[in-house]
Motif scaffolding. Sequence first.
Motif, PDB file in Angstrom:
ATOM      1  N   ARG A  89       2.475   1.504  -3.579  1.00 62.15           N
ATOM      2  CA  ARG A  89       1.513   1.577  -4.686  1.00 62.15           C
ATOM      3  C   ARG A  89       0.580   2.775  -4.572  1.00 62.15           C
ATOM      4  O   ARG A  89       0.125   3.309  -5.570  1.00 62.15           O
ATOM      5  N   ILE A  90       0.259   3.172  -3.330  1.00 62.15           N
ATOM      6  CA  ILE A  90      -0.719   4.255  -3.164  1.00 62.15           C
ATOM      7  C   ILE A  90      -0.126   5.465  -2.426  1.00 62.15           C
ATOM      8  O   ILE A  90      -0.060   6.559  -2.969  1.00 62.15           O
ATOM      9  N   VAL A  91       0.324   5.226  -1.178  1.00 68.22           N
ATOM     10  CA  VAL A  91       0.707   6.351  -0.301  1.00 68.22           C
ATOM     11  C   VAL A  91       1.778   7.252  -0.939  1.00 68.22           C
ATOM     12  O   VAL A  91       1.575   8.467  -1.088  1.00 68.22           O
ATOM     13  N   ALA A 112       0.837  -1.205   0.000  1.00 72.10           N
ATOM     14  CA  ALA A 112       0.000   0.000   0.000  1.00 72.10           C
ATOM     15  C   ALA A 112       0.871   1.255   0.000  1.00 72.10           C
ATOM     16  O   ALA A 112       0.552   2.233  -0.671  1.00 72.10           O
ATOM     17  N   VAL A 122       0.750   9.032  -4.376  1.00 70.57           N
ATOM     18  CA  VAL A 122      -0.227  10.118  -4.156  1.00 70.57           C
ATOM     19  C   VAL A 122       0.461  11.321  -3.514  1.00 70.57           C
ATOM     20  O   VAL A 122       0.197  12.474  -3.875  1.00 70.57           O
TER      21      VAL A 122
END
Lengths: 177, 280
Positions: free
Chosen positions: A132-134, A129, A137
């Motif tokens: 891939r995301i934190v 996570a 973004v």
Amino acid sequence: MSPFSFGILLLLVSFILDVVLAPHFRVMGVQPDLVLLFVVCYALVEDSLVGSAIGFFGGLLEDLASTGVVGLNAFTKTLVGYLSGLLDHRVSKWMFFPLVVVFIATIFNELAFEGLLFLLGEGVPFTKAFFRIVLPVAIYNSLLAPLVYSLIKRIFLRESQVPSFRLDEKAFKLKEK
Amino acid sequence: MFPPRLKRNQIVLAVFLILSVGVLTLHWRLGTDSFFNQTQRVVVGLTGPLQSGFSKITRPFKNGLRYVREMGSLRRDNTRMKGEVTKLREEVISLREAKRENKRLKQLAGFKEDKYTTLAARIIGNSPNNWQATVVIDKGSAEGVALRMPVVSGEGLVGQISKVSSHVSEVQLILDQKSGVGAQIQKRGEKGIIQGDLDKEPKLNFISKDSRVKKGEAVITSGLGGIFPKGILIGFTSEVKLAPYSMYKEIKVTPIVKFSRLEEVLVITNPQPKIPWKKE
């Protein structure tokens, strides 16, 4: 117009942009969190009181537009808005100020969100996570931060010409710097 | 101890945090038919037309960009596909014969043929945040869409309806981390569950470590669970690993549907499913 109602108006605009526009600008599978970006930048120009209120309503709107549990974004963005509002305006002249603050605020917001998901039993693999995301973004948001911050600061200064005790006081402080 | 303004700000912060936790707890405890879900449906219904309008405006530009991007590969694809067409023609002839035979045998054995009615819908929006894999379609309860109806495209399985408003619905893609689809490896019949994994490739769980599954095998819906009809193509296995200390293999599946290019979908509105559709 009071800073709070003016903030709510701008928040609605950023929410609509977040829902309608942002999904069309996905890079590496992620889209910018325009509501978070607005909450942080507005709290930087305003204070922690307005920051936490705008954060709460912004998060609540995001929660209502998703399929997830309502309250998750409201909680994390209230905290982020409050903490961003605490920052001293004296450092705001530093060129990378909004960029760094938004980067840290996004990391904090996303990790808090992930933590709450974990508490609700919907936890996701942390490392995956994070990468891939934190992190993507946070990079995406921080790249947009100087633009949004300068835009809000400009609108805010123009708005502060309207006779209002708190806004005049704020505009005076900003001009003083 | 604190300056009065700071103290006031802290009180306001505490109030908003308590409110957030209160809302969160209530929504968590009340479940799917609560006031919060109804409000979520209203918000989706309100933002739907905006998303639809914007996607209508951007569609010609997107199509133009795609055309330019794919122009180089078109000639290569054309040559390859001409060869494939000849092979497929022969296959179609033999499959038609097999289908006729299958139908005859089913009639003899008294089997009922599964027929699905579908509703075409256009994708008008994407997931509003990075933690969910959903899309918004331009059909809702007024057009006959209901919660948990399966959604497919011409290629294969897309997902299921997760939220319904009057003229707009939300589809939970198979890539979503909360999504679970009963699946089986077509060639071997081994059953498992396809689960989203914050990735473009979902996992196929619960396939025994003794399985001989290899990379490139087709994965279809198993029909278990009562939501998805059996036999819809999901994708192909892209990675098969033996996990230490686990009874199951670690399998990744490349979906057949290219989600980033998806523009239209079909909602299966089968009126006689095995489990009644849950109505909102």
